[in-house]
Design a protein around this motif. Structure first.
Motif, PDB file in Angstrom:
ATOM      1  N   LEU A   9       0.844  -1.201   0.000  1.00  0.00           N
ATOM      2  CA  LEU A   9       0.000   0.000   0.000  1.00  0.00           C
ATOM      3  C   LEU A   9       0.879   1.251   0.000  1.00  0.00           C
ATOM      4  CD1 LEU A   9      -2.921  -0.487   2.548  1.00  0.00           C
ATOM      5  CD2 LEU A   9      -2.835  -1.023   0.117  1.00  0.00           C
ATOM      6  N   SER A  10       0.390   2.302  -0.605  1.00  0.00           N
ATOM      7  CA  SER A  10       1.124   3.572  -0.526  1.00  0.00           C
ATOM      8  C   SER A  10       0.879   4.165   0.864  1.00  0.00           C
ATOM      9  CB  SER A  10       0.642   4.537  -1.599  1.00  0.00           C
ATOM     10  OG  SER A  10      -0.668   4.976  -1.284  1.00  0.00           O
ATOM     11  N   LYS A  11       1.735   5.111   1.239  1.00  0.00           N
ATOM     12  CA  LYS A  11       1.584   5.776   2.542  1.00  0.00           C
ATOM     13  C   LYS A  11       0.232   6.458   2.642  1.00  0.00           C
ATOM     14  CE  LYS A  11       5.990   6.544   4.642  1.00  0.00           C
ATOM     15  NZ  LYS A  11       7.138   6.456   3.726  1.00  0.00           N
ATOM     16  N   LYS A  12      -0.198   7.011   1.509  1.00  0.00           N
ATOM     17  CA  LYS A  12      -1.464   7.756   1.466  1.00  0.00           C
ATOM     18  C   LYS A  12      -2.645   6.803   1.719  1.00  0.00           C
ATOM     19  CE  LYS A  12      -3.645  11.058  -1.525  1.00  0.00           C
ATOM     20  NZ  LYS A  12      -3.780  11.448  -2.908  1.00  0.00           N
ATOM     21  N   GLN A  13      -2.588   5.612   1.079  1.00  0.00           N
ATOM     22  CA  GLN A  13      -3.678   4.636   1.268  1.00  0.00           C
ATOM     23  C   GLN A  13      -3.752   4.204   2.730  1.00  0.00           C
ATOM     24  OE1 GLN A  13      -2.171   1.977  -1.854  1.00  0.00           O
ATOM     25  NE2 GLN A  13      -4.290   1.821  -2.600  1.00  0.00           N
ATOM     26  N   GLU A  14      -2.561   3.919   3.308  1.00  0.00           N
ATOM     27  CA  GLU A  14      -2.521   3.473   4.699  1.00  0.00           C
ATOM     28  C   GLU A  14      -3.056   4.570   5.629  1.00  0.00           C
ATOM     29  OE1 GLU A  14       1.128   1.376   6.052  1.00  0.00           O
ATOM     30  OE2 GLU A  14       0.871   2.551   7.894  1.00  0.00           O
ATOM     31  N   ALA A  15      -2.637   5.787   5.366  1.00  0.00           N
ATOM     32  CA  ALA A  15      -3.072   6.911   6.210  1.00  0.00           C
ATOM     33  C   ALA A  15      -4.589   7.077   6.155  1.00  0.00           C
ATOM     34  CB  ALA A  15      -2.369   8.185   5.766  1.00  0.00           C
ATOM     35  N   ALA A  16      -5.167   6.841   4.991  1.00  0.00           N
ATOM     36  CA  ALA A  16      -6.632   6.998   4.853  1.00  0.00           C
ATOM     37  C   ALA A  16      -7.355   5.964   5.716  1.00  0.00           C
ATOM     38  CB  ALA A  16      -7.030   6.850   3.390  1.00  0.00           C
ATOM     39  N   VAL A  17      -6.811   4.730   5.742  1.00  0.00           N
ATOM     40  CA  VAL A  17      -7.426   3.674   6.556  1.00  0.00           C
ATOM     41  C   VAL A  17      -7.309   4.049   8.040  1.00  0.00           C
ATOM     42  CG1 VAL A  17      -7.289   1.244   7.233  1.00  0.00           C
ATOM     43  CG2 VAL A  17      -6.974   1.867   4.836  1.00  0.00           C
ATOM     44  N   LEU A  18      -6.114   4.496   8.441  1.00  0.00           N
ATOM     45  CA  LEU A  18      -5.894   4.845   9.853  1.00  0.00           C
ATOM     46  C   LEU A  18      -6.800   6.003  10.279  1.00  0.00           C
ATOM     47  CD1 LEU A  18      -1.995   4.580  10.153  1.00  0.00           C
ATOM     48  CD2 LEU A  18      -3.725   2.846  10.624  1.00  0.00           C
ATOM     49  N   LYS A  19      -6.991   6.944   9.371  1.00  0.00           N
ATOM     50  CA  LYS A  19      -7.836   8.116   9.673  1.00  0.00           C
ATOM     51  C   LYS A  19      -9.280   7.657   9.940  1.00  0.00           C
ATOM     52  CE  LYS A  19      -9.096  12.594   7.874  1.00  0.00           C
ATOM     53  NZ  LYS A  19      -9.285  13.355   6.643  1.00  0.00           N
ATOM     54  N   GLU A  20      -9.738   6.727   9.111  1.00  0.00           N
ATOM     55  CA  GLU A  20     -11.121   6.245   9.261  1.00  0.00           C
ATOM     56  C   GLU A  20     -11.275   5.468  10.586  1.00  0.00           C
ATOM     57  OE1 GLU A  20     -13.764   7.002   7.638  1.00  0.00           O
ATOM     58  OE2 GLU A  20     -15.143   5.553   8.567  1.00  0.00           O
ATOM     59  N   HIS A  60      -9.608  -1.780  -1.831  1.00  0.00           N
ATOM     60  CA  HIS A  60      -8.262  -1.927  -2.404  1.00  0.00           C
ATOM     61  C   HIS A  60      -7.172  -1.926  -1.332  1.00  0.00           C
ATOM     62  CE1 HIS A  60     -10.281  -1.365  -6.150  1.00  0.00           C
ATOM     63  NE2 HIS A  60     -10.737  -0.171  -5.759  1.00  0.00           N
ATOM     64  N   GLU A  61      -7.541  -1.512  -0.141  1.00  0.00           N
ATOM     65  CA  GLU A  61      -6.534  -1.373   0.918  1.00  0.00           C
ATOM     66  C   GLU A  61      -6.603  -2.486   1.969  1.00  0.00           C
ATOM     67  OE1 GLU A  61      -8.491   1.082  -0.117  1.00  0.00           O
ATOM     68  OE2 GLU A  61      -7.115   2.599  -0.871  1.00  0.00           O
ATOM     69  N   ILE A  62      -7.812  -2.987   2.215  1.00  0.00           N
ATOM     70  CA  ILE A  62      -7.972  -3.939   3.327  1.00  0.00           C
ATOM     71  C   ILE A  62      -8.267  -5.350   2.822  1.00  0.00           C
ATOM     72  CG2 ILE A  62      -9.392  -4.497   5.355  1.00  0.00           C
ATOM     73  CD1 ILE A  62      -9.733  -1.531   5.837  1.00  0.00           C
ATOM     74  N   GLU A  63      -7.495  -6.289   3.366  1.00  0.00           N
ATOM     75  CA  GLU A  63      -7.706  -7.693   2.990  1.00  0.00           C
ATOM     76  C   GLU A  63      -8.826  -8.293   3.840  1.00  0.00           C
ATOM     77  OE1 GLU A  63      -4.333  -9.512   1.313  1.00  0.00           O
ATOM     78  OE2 GLU A  63      -4.439 -11.011   2.915  1.00  0.00           O
ATOM     79  N   SER A  64      -8.740  -8.071   5.158  1.00  0.00           N
ATOM     80  CA  SER A  64      -9.788  -8.621   6.016  1.00  0.00           C
ATOM     81  C   SER A  64      -9.859  -7.868   7.343  1.00  0.00           C
ATOM     82  CB  SER A  64      -9.525 -10.110   6.284  1.00  0.00           C
ATOM     83  OG  SER A  64      -8.230 -10.267   6.796  1.00  0.00           O
ATOM     84  N   VAL A  65     -11.004  -7.960   7.958  1.00  0.00           N
ATOM     85  CA  VAL A  65     -11.216  -7.379   9.291  1.00  0.00           C
ATOM     86  C   VAL A  65     -11.648  -8.535  10.186  1.00  0.00           C
ATOM     87  CG1 VAL A  65     -12.569  -5.746  10.662  1.00  0.00           C
ATOM     88  CG2 VAL A  65     -11.930  -5.165   8.313  1.00  0.00           C
ATOM     89  N   LEU A  66     -10.824  -8.812  11.198  1.00  0.00           N
ATOM     90  CA  LEU A  66     -11.089  -9.987  12.038  1.00  0.00           C
ATOM     91  C   LEU A  66     -11.393  -9.578  13.465  1.00  0.00           C
ATOM     92  CD1 LEU A  66      -7.814 -11.788  10.944  1.00  0.00           C
ATOM     93  CD2 LEU A  66     -10.077 -12.320  10.046  1.00  0.00           C
TER      94      LEU A  66
END
Ligand code: PEP
Ligand code: MN
Length: 346
Positions: A9-20, A60-66
């Motif tokens: 993942l790009s830094k931007k994609q990861e940051a968006a997930v963390l922000k959410e 596109h960023e997350i494979e799974s939520v467990l």
């Protein structure tokens, strides 16, 4: 909840997930493994918005939520599938190399500590142990040299290059002990002193958490969780025997904790045969068993003149016994798939 991110993942994609994750009221703990990155989202699912829909928001960023059912999360294998390593100066504990932490139960004098430090290093130990603040059952017994003992440990480190481990007894001394030591030991008697664990975690130093005298494995894992939950990922568990009906030994060494901790957690497991046996003559056998069962390190009490030690007289091995033990351990360390001499991190 554990959120497994897709690779690359790009830094931007990861940051968006963390922000959410933060927006939904959770605190994200990012854990980067070799193959993938996972995020532990800490928060109460009853009072916060669910994270289960996160994967549909970020396909596109997350494979799974467990969901994690267990009460401990950050110390769990699910949170960090690969073994974690703890960096102690130029050593990595929990990696390929097997470590031996050795030294006296208590720091008693400069001569006693320096003699021991030089001898254990020569025999192959990688870390020097020594208690400066001692948790004694009786208030009339030797309580340790206190800060003077810490200064001697720092001096021994300077002279031998060995990093040091010493016990922290009080929250109010956390910063002071952290100034001198490379690893903070939380002793068996304080293993569920949660404010002490938090204070120790906040120093940022690696923590070696002994198992309490009558602590269940789940309680021990949860005590370790306090360290990781307070932003300190450098945790090692240390089995040192539990109290049982048996009187031949001081405690009963529970070696089953090695495969159990390895299964349940990613943190290294250290075995202390000295407090467990309470007898010097049993230490070597217990060390061998621990190596064979996959322990990451040993914590052994060694004294130049055990009979005259100011604490734990019966269980400290002599310098000669220690050197012999280290020789005997070598083939076992190799047979267990570990190394006893490697170049370490800079
Ligand atoms: C020690 O390491 O000397 C010690 C006091 O250990 P424990 O807390 O395991 O009794
Ligand atoms: Mn001791």
């Amino acid at each position: 909840m554990i959120i497994v991110l897709k690779p690359n993942l790009s830094k931007k994609q990861e940051a968006a997930v963390l922000k959410e994750i933060r927006k939904r009221g959770y605190h994200p703990h990012v854990m980067r493994g070799v193959a993938r990155t996972v995020v532990g989202a800490i928060g109460d699912e009853l009072t916060h918005k669910s994270l289960e829909t996160l994967a549909t928001v970020f396909p596109h960023e997350i494979e799974s939520v467990l969901p994690i059912q267990k009460r401990y999360k950050l110390v769990s294998r699910e949170a960090h599938p690969t073994d974690s390593t703890v960096k102690v100066r130029n050593h990595l504990i929990g990696g390929k190399k097997f470590h031996v932490m050795a030294g006296p139960c208590s720091v008693e004098s400069e001569k006693q500590l320096m003699t021991t430090a030089v001898a254990v290093k020569e025999a192959g130990a990688t870390i020097l142990r020594g208690g400066a603040f001692k948790p004694r059952t009786s208030p009339y017994e030797f309580q340790g040299l206190g800060e003077k003992g810490l200064k001697l440990l720092a001096k021994a480190r300077k002279e031998t290059g060995l990093p040091v481990i010493t016990e922290l007894l009080s929250e109010t001394q956390a910063e002071m002990v952290a100034e001198y030591t490379d690893i903070i030991q939380i002793g068996a008697r304080n293993a569920q002193n949660f404010q002490l664990l938090i204070a120790a975690a906040k120093t940022g130093k690696p923590i070696l958490l002994k198992r309490g005298l009558s602590m269940k494995v789940e309680e021990w894992l949860l005590a370790g969780e306090y360290v990781l939950a307070h932003e300190n990922p450098n945790l090692m568990f240390c089995e040192r025997g539990i109290r049982t009906f048996e009187t031949y030994t001081r405690n009963t060494l529970d070696l089953t904790t090695i495969p159990i901790i390895k299964k349940e957690s990613h943190c290294p497991i250290v075995i202390d045969p000295s407090q467990a046996a309470g007898r010097a003559d049993l230490v070597a056998s217990m060390c061998k068993g621990a190596v064979a069962m996959g322990a990451d390190a040993l914590l052994i009490e060694v004294h130049p003149n055990p009979a005259e030690a100011l604490s734990d007289v019966a269980q400290q091995v002599s310098l000669e016994m220690f050197a012999k033990l280290m020789q005997e351990l070598r083939p076992l360390i190799v047979a267990a798939g570990r190394e006893y001499q490697t170049k370490e991190v800079a």
